[in-house]
Design a protein around this motif. Structure first.
Motif, short mmCIF file in Angstrom:
data_model
loop_
_atom_site.label_atom_id
_atom_site.label_comp_id
_atom_site.label_asym_id
_atom_site.label_seq_id
_atom_site.Cartn_x
_atom_site.Cartn_y
_atom_site.Cartn_z
N ARG A 24 -18.96 59.46 36.34
CA ARG A 24 -17.93 58.46 36.06
C ARG A 24 -18.55 57.16 35.57
NH1 ARG A 24 -15.38 60.64 40.70
NH2 ARG A 24 -16.32 59.06 42.05
N ARG A 25 -19.65 56.79 36.17
CA ARG A 25 -20.34 55.56 35.75
C ARG A 25 -20.86 55.70 34.31
NH1 ARG A 25 -21.84 55.65 41.59
NH2 ARG A 25 -21.50 53.54 42.42
N LEU A 26 -21.46 56.83 34.01
CA LEU A 26 -21.96 57.05 32.65
C LEU A 26 -20.81 57.02 31.64
CD1 LEU A 26 -24.09 57.81 30.57
CD2 LEU A 26 -23.87 60.20 31.28
N GLU A 27 -19.70 57.65 31.98
CA GLU A 27 -18.55 57.64 31.07
C GLU A 27 -18.00 56.23 30.88
OE1 GLU A 27 -16.04 60.42 33.08
OE2 GLU A 27 -16.78 62.15 31.92
N ALA A 28 -18.08 55.40 31.91
CA ALA A 28 -17.61 54.01 31.80
C ALA A 28 -18.47 53.22 30.81
CB ALA A 28 -17.64 53.34 33.17
N VAL A 29 -19.77 53.46 30.83
CA VAL A 29 -20.67 52.77 29.88
C VAL A 29 -20.34 53.21 28.46
CG1 VAL A 29 -23.05 52.41 29.18
CG2 VAL A 29 -22.49 52.56 31.61
N MET A 85 -16.00 47.85 32.59
CA MET A 85 -17.08 48.81 32.82
C MET A 85 -17.77 48.55 34.16
SD MET A 85 -20.72 49.11 30.80
CE MET A 85 -21.22 47.53 31.46
N LEU A 86 -18.13 47.30 34.41
CA LEU A 86 -18.87 46.98 35.62
C LEU A 86 -18.03 47.21 36.88
CD1 LEU A 86 -20.78 43.80 34.40
CD2 LEU A 86 -21.79 45.98 35.05
N THR A 87 -16.73 47.06 36.76
CA THR A 87 -15.86 47.37 37.90
C THR A 87 -15.96 48.85 38.27
OG1 THR A 87 -14.31 45.60 37.28
CG2 THR A 87 -13.48 47.32 38.75
N THR A 88 -15.99 49.71 37.25
CA THR A 88 -16.16 51.14 37.50
C THR A 88 -17.55 51.44 38.05
OG1 THR A 88 -14.62 51.69 35.73
CG2 THR A 88 -16.09 53.44 36.46
N LEU A 89 -18.57 50.75 37.53
CA LEU A 89 -19.92 50.96 38.03
C LEU A 89 -20.02 50.55 39.50
CD1 LEU A 89 -22.18 49.71 35.07
CD2 LEU A 89 -21.16 51.94 35.45
N TYR A 90 -19.29 49.49 39.87
CA TYR A 90 -19.31 49.03 41.27
C TYR A 90 -18.60 50.02 42.20
CZ TYR A 90 -17.55 46.37 45.28
OH TYR A 90 -17.21 45.97 46.56
#
Length: 396
Positions: A364-369, A389-394
Motif C-alpha cells: 500500500r505504501r509503494l502504491e501511494a508513492v 501520500m505521506l498520510t498513507t505512508l504513516y
C-alpha cells in the motif's frame, strides 16, 4: 571502454554496434563511394531514465559529422557536436512542460536547409514524449518527406503510444537502450570523472542505473544529503505531525532546487533581452523600444515560469523514485527474493521495516508513492499530492 564519442555511451554495446555501422555507411554515402544502405532519416532512441538516450543520440550525430565516419572524438565535427556548438546539429531540450507547435514548425523549417558543412543536418529532440499534438503533426510531415541530408533523432522513455504517436514511431528506426550495469557505470565514473574506486562503486550501486545521477551522487555532497533525507522518511513517520513536517521538507527542497537552477539564469536572460530590445536607453526611439520590449519580456517570464515548474517537478519526482525504491526493497526482503536492492547502503533500515510491516502494508505504501508521482504529472498541487501520500505512508 568504447572508442571516441562512443565512450560517453555507457553499457550499450548492441546499440553502439548498430549506430557505428550506420554512421560508416552514411559517411560512404556522403563521399559517394556507396549508396548508404541502412541510413534512414528518422531514429527513435528509447530506454529507461538514465540509460543515456540523449547521449547516444548526440554521439550518433557526432559520428555522422565526423570526417572519418567513426566518431573519432578528435575532429572538429565530433568536438563541436558533443559541445553543442555544431552549426548543423540542433538540440531540442524542452525547458517547460511541453514542446509547442510553433517551436516545432520553426525547427522543421530550419532543418530543411542544406547542411553548411556538406554532411548532415541533424535534429535531436531529447524529450519527444513532451510533443503537443500539434507539434507531433508538424514533425510527422517533416519525417514523411525529409530533405535528402536531414536526420531526425528522437528520444523518449518508450515507443508506447502515450510517449510517441504510432504515426511517428512507424517511420523511425528504433534503438532500444537498457539500464547500464553498475560495473559499467563505476568504470566511467573512475575514468571520466576521476572518482576513487570506493566512491564510484557506491554511487553506481545506488543510482538505479542512472549514469547522470551516479555522477551527481559521487561528486556533489548536497545531492547525497538530499537522498539521505528522503530515505529517512519511511522510518521517521511516527506521529501525524511528522507527515506535514516531511511534506514541507520535500516540497521546499524541490522548490529550492528549482530556484537554484533557474534563478541566476532567469535574471541573465531577462537582462540580455532588455539590452537587445533597447530597454532603458536614452536615445531617439528609446521610449518606443522600451514599450515594445514589454511583450517580449512577459513571454520570457512565462517560459521561465514553465521551466521552473518543470525543474521543481523533476526534483520532487527524483525523491519519489528513491522512496519507491525503498518500499520495493522492503518487499524484496520480506519475500526473501535474491533480487539486488535498489538502496543496498540502507540494508539495515530495510530489514527493520521488513520485520515491522506486513507485506500488504508495504505494498500500500509503494502504491501511494506511485500514485503521488502520477498525480503530480496530472498537475495536482505538489503539496496536496505529497501530504496525501505521506498520510498513507504513516498509516500503512
Amino acid at each position: 571502454m568504447s572508442y571516441g564519442v562512443w565512450a560517453q555511451v555507457v553499457g550499450q554495446p548492441e546499440a553502439i554496434e548498430i549506430l557505428t555501422a550506420t554512421a560508416a555507411s552514411a559517411a560512404a554515402q556522403v563521399e559517394g563511394t556507396a549508396d548508404g544502405a541502412g541510413m534512414i532519416h528518422a531514429w527513435l532512441f528509447t530506454g529507461p531514465p538514465g540509460s543515456g538516450r540523449s547521449v547516444a543520440a548526440r554521439a550518433f550525430a557526432a559520428a555522422l559529422q565526423c570526417v572519418t565516419g567513426q566518431g573519432c572524438g578528435e575532429c572538429p565535427g565530433c568536438r563541436t557536436t558533443m559541445a553543442g556548438t555544431h552549426a548543423d546539429v540542433r538540440l531540442v531540450v524542452p525547458e517547460g512542460l511541453s514542446i509547442s507547435v510553433a517551436e516545432m514548425r520553426a525547427l522543421v523549417q530550419t532543418s530543411a536547409r542544406r547542411p553548411t558543412g556538406g554532411r548532415w543536418q541533424v535534429v535531436i529532440i531529447e524529450d519527444a514524449d513532451r510533443l503537443t499534438e500539434g507539434a507531433a503533426n508538424a514533425l510527422l510531415k517533416a519525417i514523411e518527406e525529409p530533405p535528402e541530408r536531414t536526420v531526425f533523432l528522437l528520444c523518449a522513455p518508450s515507443d508506447h503510444p502515450d510517449d510517441v504517436p504510432v504515426t511517428i514511431r512507424s517511420r523511425c528506426r528504433p534503438v532500444a537502450l537498457r539500464t547500464p550495469a553498475p560495473a559499467a557505470i563505476a568504470e566511467v565514473l573512475q575514468v571520466r570523472d576521476g572518482l576513487d574506486e570506493a566512491t564510484a562503486t557506491w554511487a553506481a550501486s545506488v543510482c538505479g542505473g542512472h549514469v547522470g545521477r551516479a555522477r551527481r551522487l559521487g561528486t556533489d555532497p548536497a545531492a547525497r544529503d538530499r537522498r539521505d533525507a528522503v530515505l529517512r522518511i519511511p522510518l521517521h513517520l511516527r506521529r501525524l505531525a511528522d507527515v506535514f513536517e516531511c511534506a514541507d521538507d520535500l516540497v521546499k527542497t524541490a522548490e529550492a532546487d528549482a530556484s537554484e537552477v533557474s534563478g541566476a539564469r532567469d535574471e541573465v536572460e531577462k537582462e540580455a533581452l532588455k539590452t537587445a530590445m533597447g530597454y532603458g536607453g536614452t536615445g531617439k526611439g528609446a521610449a518606443t523600444a522600451s514599450r515594445g520590449s514589454a511583450g517580449a519580456i512577459k513571454e520570457l517570464e512565462r517560459r521561465q515560469k514553465s521551466r521552473a515548474t518543470r525543474t521543481q517537478r523533476d526534483a520532487l519526482d527524483l525523491a519519489l523514485v528513491d522512496l519507491a525504491g525503498f518500499y520495493r526493497d522492503v518487499l524484496v526482503t520480506t519475500s526473501r527474493s535474491p533480487a539486488t536492492l535498489t538502496h543496498p547502503d540502507r540494508a539495515a533500515d530495510i530489514h527493520q521495516a521488513a520485520a515491522a510491516w506486513p507485506a500488504e502494508s508495504t505494498l500500500r505504501r509503494l502504491e501511494a508513492v506511485l500514485a503521488c508521482r502520477e498525480a503530480i504529472e496530472l498537475n495536482v498541487k505538489p503539496r496536496i499530492a505529497v501530504e496525501a501520500m505521506l498520510t498513507t505512508l504513516y498509516r500503512g
